[in-house]
Design a protein around this motif. Structure first.
Motif, PDB file in Angstrom:
ATOM      1  N   PRO A  22      45.380  60.282  91.851  1.00 55.67           N
ATOM      2  CA  PRO A  22      44.415  61.323  91.478  1.00 55.67           C
ATOM      3  C   PRO A  22      43.546  60.909  90.291  1.00 55.67           C
ATOM      4  CG  PRO A  22      46.616  62.246  91.716  1.00 55.67           C
ATOM      5  CD  PRO A  22      46.759  60.749  91.772  1.00 55.67           C
ATOM      6  N   LEU A  23      42.304  61.309  90.346  1.00 54.87           N
ATOM      7  CA  LEU A  23      41.366  61.100  89.247  1.00 54.87           C
ATOM      8  C   LEU A  23      41.219  62.459  88.568  1.00 54.87           C
ATOM      9  CD1 LEU A  23      39.390  59.125  87.872  1.00 54.87           C
ATOM     10  CD2 LEU A  23      37.666  59.852  89.539  1.00 54.87           C
ATOM     11  N   VAL A  24      41.853  62.595  87.389  1.00 56.98           N
ATOM     12  CA  VAL A  24      41.951  63.909  86.770  1.00 56.98           C
ATOM     13  C   VAL A  24      41.881  63.787  85.253  1.00 56.98           C
ATOM     14  CG1 VAL A  24      44.470  63.870  86.757  1.00 56.98           C
ATOM     15  CG2 VAL A  24      43.303  66.056  86.788  1.00 56.98           C
ATOM     16  N   ARG A  25      41.357  64.840  84.612  1.00 53.88           N
ATOM     17  CA  ARG A  25      41.330  64.911  83.150  1.00 53.88           C
ATOM     18  C   ARG A  25      41.719  66.326  82.742  1.00 53.88           C
ATOM     19  NH1 ARG A  25      35.870  65.346  80.628  1.00 53.88           N
ATOM     20  NH2 ARG A  25      36.524  67.462  80.339  1.00 53.88           N
ATOM     21  N   ASP A  26      42.880  66.474  82.148  1.00 57.82           N
ATOM     22  CA  ASP A  26      43.375  67.779  81.691  1.00 57.82           C
ATOM     23  C   ASP A  26      43.376  68.823  82.807  1.00 57.82           C
ATOM     24  OD1 ASP A  26      43.634  66.726  79.097  1.00 57.82           O
ATOM     25  OD2 ASP A  26      41.557  67.252  78.600  1.00 57.82           O
ATOM     26  N   GLY A  27      43.766  68.419  84.007  1.00 51.45           N
ATOM     27  CA  GLY A  27      43.844  69.353  85.127  1.00 51.45           C
ATOM     28  C   GLY A  27      42.505  69.668  85.767  1.00 51.45           C
ATOM     29  N   ASN A  28      41.461  68.995  85.370  1.00 52.66           N
ATOM     30  CA  ASN A  28      40.116  69.209  85.896  1.00 52.66           C
ATOM     31  C   ASN A  28      39.520  67.874  86.300  1.00 52.66           C
ATOM     32  OD1 ASN A  28      39.526  72.131  85.497  1.00 52.66           O
ATOM     33  ND2 ASN A  28      40.068  71.616  83.390  1.00 52.66           N
ATOM     34  N   PRO A  29      38.345  67.908  86.937  1.00 54.83           N
ATOM     35  CA  PRO A  29      37.702  66.633  87.247  1.00 54.83           C
ATOM     36  C   PRO A  29      37.196  65.970  85.967  1.00 54.83           C
ATOM     37  CG  PRO A  29      36.242  68.448  87.813  1.00 54.83           C
ATOM     38  CD  PRO A  29      37.567  69.048  87.430  1.00 54.83           C
ATOM     39  N   PRO A  30      37.056  64.672  85.976  1.00 52.60           N
ATOM     40  CA  PRO A  30      36.510  63.984  84.799  1.00 52.60           C
ATOM     41  C   PRO A  30      35.073  64.422  84.514  1.00 52.60           C
ATOM     42  CG  PRO A  30      37.524  62.435  86.328  1.00 52.60           C
ATOM     43  CD  PRO A  30      37.444  63.752  87.028  1.00 52.60           C
ATOM     44  N   ASN A  63      32.587  71.193  89.180  1.00 57.10           N
ATOM     45  CA  ASN A  63      33.851  71.908  89.348  1.00 57.10           C
ATOM     46  C   ASN A  63      33.524  73.278  89.913  1.00 57.10           C
ATOM     47  OD1 ASN A  63      36.442  72.924  89.122  1.00 57.10           O
ATOM     48  ND2 ASN A  63      36.648  72.515  86.943  1.00 57.10           N
ATOM     49  N   PRO A  64      34.007  73.669  91.039  1.00 58.48           N
ATOM     50  CA  PRO A  64      35.223  73.260  91.759  1.00 58.48           C
ATOM     51  C   PRO A  64      34.997  72.231  92.864  1.00 58.48           C
ATOM     52  CG  PRO A  64      34.466  75.311  92.694  1.00 58.48           C
ATOM     53  CD  PRO A  64      33.504  74.952  91.564  1.00 58.48           C
ATOM     54  N   SER A  65      33.736  71.857  93.155  1.00 56.12           N
ATOM     55  CA  SER A  65      33.525  70.862  94.204  1.00 56.12           C
ATOM     56  C   SER A  65      32.283  70.033  93.900  1.00 56.12           C
ATOM     57  CB  SER A  65      33.400  71.534  95.579  1.00 56.12           C
ATOM     58  OG  SER A  65      32.242  72.346  95.619  1.00 56.12           O
ATOM     59  N   GLN A  66      32.218  68.872  94.534  1.00 58.70           N
ATOM     60  CA  GLN A  66      31.100  67.941  94.347  1.00 58.70           C
ATOM     61  C   GLN A  66      30.493  67.658  95.717  1.00 58.70           C
ATOM     62  OE1 GLN A  66      30.280  66.454  91.239  1.00 58.70           O
ATOM     63  NE2 GLN A  66      28.509  65.481  92.194  1.00 58.70           N
ATOM     64  N   PRO A  67      29.217  67.998  95.927  1.00 57.42           N
ATOM     65  CA  PRO A  67      28.602  67.689  97.216  1.00 57.42           C
ATOM     66  C   PRO A  67      28.355  66.190  97.349  1.00 57.42           C
ATOM     67  CG  PRO A  67      26.984  68.647  95.720  1.00 57.42           C
ATOM     68  CD  PRO A  67      28.310  68.688  95.016  1.00 57.42           C
ATOM     69  N   GLY A  68      28.546  65.680  98.545  1.00 61.17           N
ATOM     70  CA  GLY A  68      28.315  64.264  98.787  1.00 61.17           C
ATOM     71  C   GLY A  68      28.467  63.931 100.257  1.00 61.17           C
ATOM     72  N   ARG A  69      28.726  62.654 100.525  1.00 61.85           N
ATOM     73  CA  ARG A  69      28.877  62.161 101.880  1.00 61.85           C
ATOM     74  C   ARG A  69      30.116  61.284 101.968  1.00 61.85           C
ATOM     75  NH1 ARG A  69      24.553  62.287  99.634  1.00 61.85           N
ATOM     76  NH2 ARG A  69      24.640  60.210  98.757  1.00 61.85           N
TER      77      ARG A  69
END
Length: 116
Positions: free
Chosen positions: A63-71, A76-82
């Motif tokens: 997991p890629l995480v920082r203090d229970g959240n995304p870096p 947050n809560p999601s990242q649009p992409g492909r």
């Protein structure tokens, strides 16, 4: 209807059609197979899993995480992409420059691995 009323009505209709035709909004292009599948990568508890169709993938390297959240730099809560999938490897990319690899899981993750 008086001639002036008809003229106003025709002018208003022409103006409405002209504005609709001059909109800067263009339909989104349909992505090609090379561009991948559009996804909203769940990031609330960090970057760990991505689902593509019925298949689940887990981030390579854990997991890629920082203090229970995304870096920093991730939405947050999601990242649009492909996501593109080749064999058992899925690659997530987005317009922010993120690129993460995920390996295919034999079965979906258990709900016990989800955070609140």
């Amino acid at each position: 209807m008086r001639p002036t009323g008809a003229l106003v009505l025709i002018t208003m209709c022409g103006l409405a059609l002209g504005l609709a035709g001059c909109s800067s909004e263009q339909p989104s292009p349909i992505p090609s197979a090379d561009e991948g599948t559009t996804v909203d990568l769940y990031t609330h508890c960090g970057i760990r899993y991505v689902q593509v169709g019925v298949d689940w993938f887990e981030r390579v390297g854990g997991p890629l995480v920082r203090d229970g959240n995304p870096p920093a730099g991730w939405s947050n809560p999601s990242q649009p992409g492909r996501v593109t999938v080749a064999d058992d490897l899925a690659t997530f990319t987005d317009d922010a420059g993120h690129k993460e690899s995920f390996k295919k899981l034999a079965q979906p993750p258990s709900s016990a691995t989800n955070c609140a």
